[in-house]
Design an enzyme around this catalytic site. Structure first.
Site, short mmCIF file in Angstrom:
data_model
loop_
_atom_site.label_atom_id
_atom_site.label_comp_id
_atom_site.label_asym_id
_atom_site.label_seq_id
_atom_site.Cartn_x
_atom_site.Cartn_y
_atom_site.Cartn_z
N ARG A 3 0.81 -1.22 0.00
CA ARG A 3 0.00 0.00 0.00
C ARG A 3 0.84 1.27 0.00
NH1 ARG A 3 -2.72 -0.82 5.46
NH2 ARG A 3 -0.62 -1.57 5.80
N ARG A 48 18.85 29.15 1.23
CA ARG A 48 18.26 29.95 2.31
C ARG A 48 19.17 29.80 3.53
NH1 ARG A 48 12.40 31.01 1.54
NH2 ARG A 48 11.78 29.99 -0.39
N HIS A 94 20.67 31.19 8.75
CA HIS A 94 19.81 31.95 9.65
C HIS A 94 19.87 31.44 11.09
CE1 HIS A 94 17.22 32.29 5.79
NE2 HIS A 94 18.14 33.23 5.80
N GLU A 101 16.13 37.97 14.69
CA GLU A 101 16.71 37.15 13.63
C GLU A 101 18.07 37.70 13.21
OE1 GLU A 101 14.70 36.91 9.87
OE2 GLU A 101 14.51 39.06 9.72
N LYS A 157 18.21 39.73 1.47
CA LYS A 157 18.61 39.69 2.88
C LYS A 157 19.81 38.76 3.08
CE LYS A 157 16.13 37.28 5.74
NZ LYS A 157 15.07 36.79 6.62
N ASP A 158 19.79 37.61 2.43
CA ASP A 158 20.87 36.63 2.63
C ASP A 158 22.20 37.06 2.01
OD1 ASP A 158 19.11 35.10 4.07
OD2 ASP A 158 18.88 33.54 2.55
#
Length: 187
Positions: free
Chosen positions: A23, A59, A62, A143, A169-170
């Protein structure tokens, strides 16, 4: 569920056990009880996030400063990413070191990112959807980030720099040596 500590103190690779039959499959994404038994870390997620990105999107790296620093469990529900974490805890024996791991939809593997770590990922497949279980709420005023290609980190990204796509931003984060952090290592 198999839980192994990475070379970074307090960070863990998690490999759920998949139960397959005709399944499809079933697996336990996370068990707070099992995780605490294996690691000694009490991790209680209060927020669940998801992001979707295309190939080449990076990304990170952070983090959230105290008092709203976050621990998180990261997994991939679709696609493949290179997930990277960096220890930013002042006084940690692994401060400034990184761990890189490939997370895939097929393996269902995950990475536990402790408080006081920077986190980022690079999408290696055409698209990828990432799922995060987080133990504190996002706070824009807390942040921060470290430049993804900081030479002192020595991260070998799995894609040529010319093919990496960053947010505005990065591109503006500082190098590790230009930052001070309010994360303390409590060995």
């Amino acid at each position: 569920m198999e839980i192994k500590e990475t070379k970074l103190i307090g960070a863990y690779s998690v490999q759920p056990k998949l139960f397959r039959d005709n399944r499809g499959y079933f697996f336990e994404w996370f068990s707070a009880k099992k995780f605490e038994q294996e690691t000694g870390i009490k991790f209680t997620p209060i927020q669940f996030n998801s992001s979707k990105s295309t190939k080449g999107v990076l990304r990170g790296l952070h983090y959230q400063e105290n008092p709203t620093s976050q621990a998180k469990l990261v997994g991939v529900t679709q696609g493949t990413i290179q997930d990277v974490i960096v220890d930013l805890r002042v006084g940690s024996p692994t401060f400034g070191m990184h761990h890189s791991e490939i997370l895939t939809e097929q393996s269902k593997n995950q990475l536990f990112v402790p408080k006081g770590f920077g986190h980022g990922f690079l999408v290696l497949s055409e698209t990828a959807e990432i799922f995060y279980a987080i133990d504190d709420y996002y706070s824009p005023e807390h942040e921060g980030g470290v430049m993804y290609n900081d030479p002192s980190l020595g991260i070998q990204w799995e894609m040529e720099e010319k093919d990496i796509v960053l947010s505005d931003k990065d591109t503006k984060y500082e190098l590790l040596t230009n930052r001070t952090f309010n994360f303390q290592y409590n060995g």
